[in-house]
Structure formats: structure tokens, C-alpha cells
Scaffold this active site. Structure first.
Site, PDB file in Angstrom:
ATOM      1  N   GLU B  52       0.866  -1.178   0.000  1.00 19.82           N
ATOM      2  CA  GLU B  52       0.000   0.000   0.000  1.00 19.82           C
ATOM      3  C   GLU B  52       0.893   1.216   0.000  1.00 19.82           C
ATOM      4  O   GLU B  52       1.660   1.426   0.933  1.00 19.82           O
ATOM      5  CB  GLU B  52      -0.845   0.028   1.279  1.00 19.82           C
ATOM      6  CG  GLU B  52      -2.217  -0.560   1.134  1.00 19.82           C
ATOM      7  CD  GLU B  52      -2.974  -0.491   2.451  1.00 19.82           C
ATOM      8  OE1 GLU B  52      -2.845   0.524   3.169  1.00 19.82           O
ATOM      9  OE2 GLU B  52      -3.672  -1.455   2.769  1.00 19.82           O
ATOM     10  N   ASP B  63      -6.035   8.627  10.461  1.00 23.33           N
ATOM     11  CA  ASP B  63      -4.729   8.152  10.909  1.00 23.33           C
ATOM     12  C   ASP B  63      -4.345   8.638  12.295  1.00 23.33           C
ATOM     13  O   ASP B  63      -4.672   9.746  12.698  1.00 23.33           O
ATOM     14  CB  ASP B  63      -3.652   8.565   9.908  1.00 23.33           C
ATOM     15  CG  ASP B  63      -3.710   7.717   8.655  1.00 23.33           C
ATOM     16  OD1 ASP B  63      -3.614   6.487   8.794  1.00 23.33           O
ATOM     17  OD2 ASP B  63      -3.889   8.272   7.565  1.00 23.33           O
TER      18      ASP B  63
END
Lengths: 395, 264
Positions: B52, B63
Site C-alpha cells: 500500500e 490516521d
């Protein structure tokens, strides 16, 4: 005009729900609960009860004759949201969302704040409804707005400093959303403006629309006609959206939203989202956004922390494109001059946010007819800004 | 480029060999582009199945502190999507056949131009795309462009996702399904969420696509247990933490995790 937003929260191409999957359920539940509650008589009565007996509604509509005399033409009215408990229109929304959080069975609210006005209003509502309150605030803002931080703590809220990114409102919003993602089962996110994922832009607008509803009835009673112009400041855009909303159907009423031009549009230090931004995605919505060519969000700048936001409510973006509302801007200096003018003429010290709306008056009043009526939304009072004003103006 | 989709190929192979998938997340350009390039090139050898490639964003909502930090560091020097595409083109030229999935928030993609993005991403040699803040309800035209260009759009399923909604998500997700193992943001966590096995069983009944588990996976023991319950694991923040010590420690950590996932 078609009813906005659509079922998925779109205002034309704007709005929507751009959130991580973890939040989809919470947003959907909130939408569902709100759709039910907005029709429920008991909930509406409860909200009204708190607005009237606690916050101090209805607020006055005051004709500022001295100010109008200063310009030499037209009539100017001020919608006095500055007279509300905690000093600004923010309380309209936090009381309603506080009640809603309770109805949803949540025990905890999180909020973001820039200047601390929404933080104080959220902490206040949390007191009234017995909810635990956590306010996220950029570390830079905490330093700039020490008094409001102190107030929030006195009210029993926990103020968590945010050190990521630019350490201001934008980052505090990210952190509040991250908290919500993590505690979604027991926590309601009490968003302070007409921004964020659906249903917030619609819901906060509805909760703030009491401003325009009252103003419309009051001005009709005072001058037996609708006003020619409405004037309000636009950061995220909650006071202006709430003020404009009930007048949208009145095609002849011209509306002007005033953004913060900071040190000047050309300086790069501004918050003129509508003129200098491009459509983009931030905080769960699509709207005009200040960004660099790579799609990274740019920092906004304004002397008033409440207008210091790089995006704007999606309904404003829609109204801009449709031309229904005109968006203008005023610089830090113009806002300070307007602050001084209103203080001297009328004995009212406005917050620096609505001072931007007032700062547009010189440009507007030179074009108005003698019989024209202008209503300005005075969204908050200036107490919180005294330290800033002191730095720039001689007494 | 653009004919073989390595992600499709890898998933078919894993199914045939009944092999678990090990997916590594890297923040593109952290600590610099050379490090990212080296890690991509060594990934296959280290036992990584899918890569990724995280594109940094100024406001990474989903995040935690680790990836926020890495993103901020990269953005201090600025990085464009074109730079990321150039990196992918470079590793493909050097012969890397590892499936690479672009992981990025919507706004940089939107600013690049969605149509152009779908075309150029495939052309550069990317195989898939994950956009954590783009649910399948939004940006329908872009989704169509991705399908047209055979850029696989992977959707996330969360612990809070209702069964009804999960059915739609796994059906629309291409390549694999990304299961977010916890309520919260990305980041290093110890332990395994209690409801994980139950949720995975339910998801597996809904689809034949591999279900990979991400968010909070950080240690070999934990990765092994999760891999047994699922079709593979995704590790991000823990790799970045090791990367702060240098490329070497990150490579050794990746190898260790790969062994744990593959049970060797």
C-alpha cells in the site's frame, strides 16, 4: 429553488458524507434521529424552552440610527445575537445538539474550537444537560485564547491541546473527529458550524435558523416590508446560514456574506475561501477549500479566530455558485475600523467576526437608497477580543 | 504497462495456494523517496504480497500519530501525485511485479483530476486504490473511471458497519476487502479486539474475496493469530515506527512479520 440538501446531504455538487467507514453508522444514526426529532413537538418545545429561558431568545433587533447617520443614507438594523448567554450565536446550536445527544443516549460530547467561543458554548450546554465534555483546541489557539480556555475548565470541560498540523481550528476538528471515531458508541460530536459530513450542515443550519426567523418577523413589524439587504460574516458560516435561511425564498432580499481577507487577498494571508479556494474535500464534506495545486489544505489567516477556517459550509458554496448570495471580503484593518465605528456610534462592541460584516457597510451604504433597509447579523460581542483590539487600537 | 493487474494475479495465486496475504503500508517519501523505492524493491523478496503506497495529506482524518507524523515530514518538502506515479514507474521498470495499491485521501486525488488520476495511475503501474474518506455513495463518476481503467477500488469495512451495509461493501470492493479491526484511528496497538473473530466469520460468509485485517497490527505473534482468522494482515504504523530507526530495521521487521503471517 429545490429543497436543499437532498437525502444524502448534497447541496448541488457540495456537501455529502466523506468520512471513514467507522463513522458511517454514527452519521446515519444521527441523521435518522434528527429527522425524527425535528418533527417531534416535544423536542422542539424543549429546545425553545432552553433558548428562551436560558439563552435569552428572542434577541433584539435594534435600529442603529447613529450608524446610518454616519453613512448619510438608508436604515441599518442589527440582529443582536451578541446579547445571548455566552456572548454569541453559538449557544443556539450547542443547546439543541446537547438535547439531541441526551435523546440519543450519549453520555459524552466532543467539540472542536478555534477562538474558544464554540468550546465555551459546548461546555455550557454540557453543564446544563449533565454530559461529559472534551474540547479539542489547537495548541497555538490555546495560547492566543487563554481566557476562554480558563472558562471552559471552570465549566468542567476537559480541554485537550492539539499539536498536529498547524495546531489551529482545522487540526482541532481532525482530532475531534478522530476522538469520535474511537468513542463512537457513547460520544456525540457536537460540531460548531454548518460544516462536516451530512447531517451537520443541515442540522446546524436548522438550529441556527431561529436567527433569520426572528429577524424576518421583527423587521417586517418594524418597517412593514422586507429588507433590501442582509449582511453577515462567513467563516464556517453558521451565523450567516442561520440568518439567511428564512429569507432565501424572498427573491428580492439581497444577501451578502463577508469573508475575512486577513492581511489582504493578495498577501496570501487570508481566509477568502470562496474567491481564492477551489472545490475540494475536507472534514467530511465537499465545498470550497483553500488548497495548494497538490490538493494539500492551506492555512487560513484572519485577525478573528472564528473566521480562520480554510473551508466553508457546503450550502454557502451552493449559494455562491447559484448567485443567490454574494460573497465579499474585508481585511483585518477594515474589521478593526468597523469595530471602532460601531463602538463609538452605538456603544456596542462587536466581536471581530461580525466586525467584518460591518466593515462592508461603507461599500454597501454608498449604493443604497434612502429608504433601503439593511440588516446586519451581529453574531457575537467583543469581550473575547479585547486583548487583540488593545494591540491595534488606541483608546 | 497496464495490461497485467498484479493484484488480480496475486489474489488468484493466494487462493490457489491457500496462502495468507501480507500487506505493508508505506508513506510515500518517508523518510525520503529513495527509502520508499528500496523498500518496494525489496518487498517481494521479504515476503510481502501487497504494497500500500500511502500518499500524504495535510489532514489525515483516519490516521493516528505515527502516520500523521510521517505525512507531515514528507509534506514539509512537498510531494505531488506525479512524483508518486514516477516512483511506481521506476520500480516497474526495475522489474518489480508486486501489487501496488495507492492509499490516499480524496482531496489530492480530486485536485489532480479524478479522470486523469484513474488513467495515469494505471499507466504508471498501480493496481488498486484505497480512499478512506470516499464511501461508495460518493464520486460515482470516479468509481466508473477506475473500473474502466481496471484500477481496483478496495473498500473498508469497520466494526461499526451494519451487516446490511457490509454486504454492499464487500460486493463492491474489488480485489480484497479491508477490515478495520478496531474503532479508532491507525496506530500501534497490542492485543486483538474481542469481536474480531466473530466479525470475520460473518464477513467470510458474505464473500469469496479475501478479507485482510488492518489498523493496530504491530507484532508477529498478534499478526499470526489474526492471519489464522482471516485471509491476511495489513501493517502500517509499526513499519513506519521501525523506519524511523532506518531502512534496515524496517526491512528486518517486515521479514519477521511476513514469516509470522505466512506461518513459516
Amino acid at each position: 429553488m429545490k429543497k436543499q440538501p437532498d437525502a444524502a446531504g448534497h447541496f448541488g455538487p457540495y456537501g455529502g458524507r466523506y468520512v471513514p467507514e467507522t463513522l458511517m453508522k454514527a452519521c446515519a444514526e444521527l441523521t435518522c434521529a434528527y429527522q425524527k426529532l425535528r418533527k417531534e413537538k416535544k423536542f422542539r418545545q424543549e429546545v425553545r424552552h432552553y433558548l428562551e429561558t436560558y439563552a435569552g431568545r428572542p434577541t433584539a433587533l435594534y435600529e442603529a440610527r447613529n450608524l446610518a447617520d454616519h453613512f448619510g443614507r438608508g436604515r441599518i438594523f442589527l440582529k443582536r445575537e451578541d446579547l445571548l448567554h455566552t456572548g454569541a450565536h453559538k449557544i443556539n446550536n450547542t443547546l439543541a445538539q446537547g438535547l439531541l445527544a441526551k435523546r440519543l443516549g450519549k453520555t459524552r460530547i466532543v467539540a472542536e474550537t478555534g477562538a474558544g467561543q464554540h468550546g465555551v458554548a459546548a461546555a455550557t450546554a454540557a453543564c446544563v444537560f449533565g454530559l461529559k465534555c472534551v474540547v479539542y483546541m489547537g495548541a497555538v489557539d490555546i495560547e492566543r485564547q487563554a481566557l476562554n480556555v480558563y472558562k471552559m475548565k471552570l465549566l468542567g470541560a476537559e480541554v485537550r491541546p492539539v499539536y498536529s498540523g498547524s495546531q489551529t481550528l482545522k487540526d482541532a476538528t481532525n482530532e475531534a473527529i478522530r476522538d469520535w471515531v474511537t468513542h463512537v458508541e457513547d460520544t456525540h460530536y457536537l460540531l460548531g458550524s454548518v460544516v462536516g459530513p451530512h447531517p451537520y450542515p443541515m442540522m446546524v443550519r436548522d438550529f441556527q435558523s431561529v436567527i433569520g426567523k426572528e429577524a424576518r418577523a421583527q423587521v417586517l413589524q418594524a418597517v412593514k416590508k422586507l429588507p433590501e439587504y442582509l449582511l453577515a460574516c462567513v467563516g464556517g458560516g453558521s451565523n450567516s446560514m442561520g440568518f439567511f435561511f428564512d429569507f432565501l425564498k424572498d427573491r428580492k432580499v439581497r444577501m451578502i456574506g463577508v469573508e475575512a481577507a486577513g492581511e489582504g487577498v493578495a498577501s496570501g494571508h487570508h481566509a477568502v475561501t470562496m474567491m481564492k479556494g477551489k472545490p475540494g474535500i475536507l472534514h467530511g464534506m465537499k465545498s470550497y477549500l483553500l488548497q495548494d495545486p497538490n490538493g494539500q489544505v492551506q492555512l487560513a489567516h484572519s485577525i478573528s479566530a472564528g473566521l480562520d477556517y480554510p473551508s466553508v459550509g457546503p450550502e454557502h458554496s451552493y449559494l455562491r455558485d447559484s448567485g443567490r448570495v454574494r460573497y465579499e471580503s474585508a481585511t483585518d484593518r477594515e474589521a478593526l475600523r468597523a469595530f471602532e465605528l460601531l463602538t463609538r456610534c452605538e456603544g456596542i462592541m462587536p466581536a471581530l467576526e461580525p466586525a467584518h460584516a460591518l466593515a462592508y457597510l461603507p461599500r454597501l451604504m454608498s449604493k443604497t437608497k434612502k429608504t433601503d433597509v439593511v440588516v446586519v447579523c451581529l453574531s457575537g460581542r467583543g469581550d473575547k477580543d479585547m486583548a487583540t483590539v488593545q494591540k491595534h487600537l488606541k483608546a | 504497462m497496464g495490461t497485467t493487474n498484479f493484484l488480480d494475479w496475486k489474489i488468484r495465486e493466494a487462493k490457489r495456494k491457500k496462502r495468507k496475504l501480507f500487506c505493508v503500508f508505506l508513506t510515500c517519501g518517508f523518510p525520503d523517496l529513495a527509502a520508499t523505492e528500496r523498500l518496494i524493491l525489496s518487498a517481494e523478496q521479504a515476503g510481502v504480497d501487497i504494497l500500500e503506497l500511502g500518499f500524504p495529506f495535510s489532514d489525515p482524518l483516519a490516521d493516528g500519530p505515527t502516520i500523521q507524523y510521517a505525512s507531515e515530514q514528507v509534506l514539509k518538502r512537498s510531494l505531488s501525485i506525479a512524483d508518486a506515479f514516477a516512483l511506481v514507474r521506476r520500480v516497474r521498470r526495475k522489474g518489480s511485479r508486486i501489487p501496488i495499491v495507492f492509499f490516499g485521501y480524496l482531496n489530492p486525488v480530486y485536485a489532480y483530476g479524478e479522470k486523469e488520476f484513474a488513467r495515469d495511475a494505471r499507466e504508471a503501474g498501480l493496481d488498486g486504490l484505497i480512499v478512506p474518506d470516499m464511501p461508495p455513495e460518493e464520486e460515482l463518476a470516479f468509481q466508473k473511471e477506475c473500473r474502466k481503467n481496471k484500477l481496483r477500488l478496495v473498500y473498508l469495512v469497520a466494526p461499526t458497519t451494519t451487516d446490511e451495509r457490509a454486504k454492499g461493501l464487500v460486493q463492491r470492493s474489488q480485489g480484497f476487502v479491508y477490515y478495520v479491526s478496531l474503532r479508532g484511528v491507525t496506530g500501534v496497538r497490542s492485543g486483538i479486539p474481542k469481536d474480531l473473530e466473530e466479525r470475520l466469520k460473518k464477513l467470510k460468509r458474505m464473500t469469496d474475496k479475501p478479507v485482510l485485517v488492518g489498523f493496530g497490527v504491530s507484532a508477529p505473534g498478534q499478526a499470526r493469530v489474526i492471519a489464522e482468522m482471516s485471509d491476511g494482515v495489513i501493517v502500517g504504523s509499526a513499519v513506519i515506527e521501525h523506519l524511523k530507526q532506518g531502512v534496515g530495521p524496517a526491512e528486518r521487521f517486515i521479514e519477521k512479520m511476513a514469516k509470522a503471517v505466512h506461518g513459516s
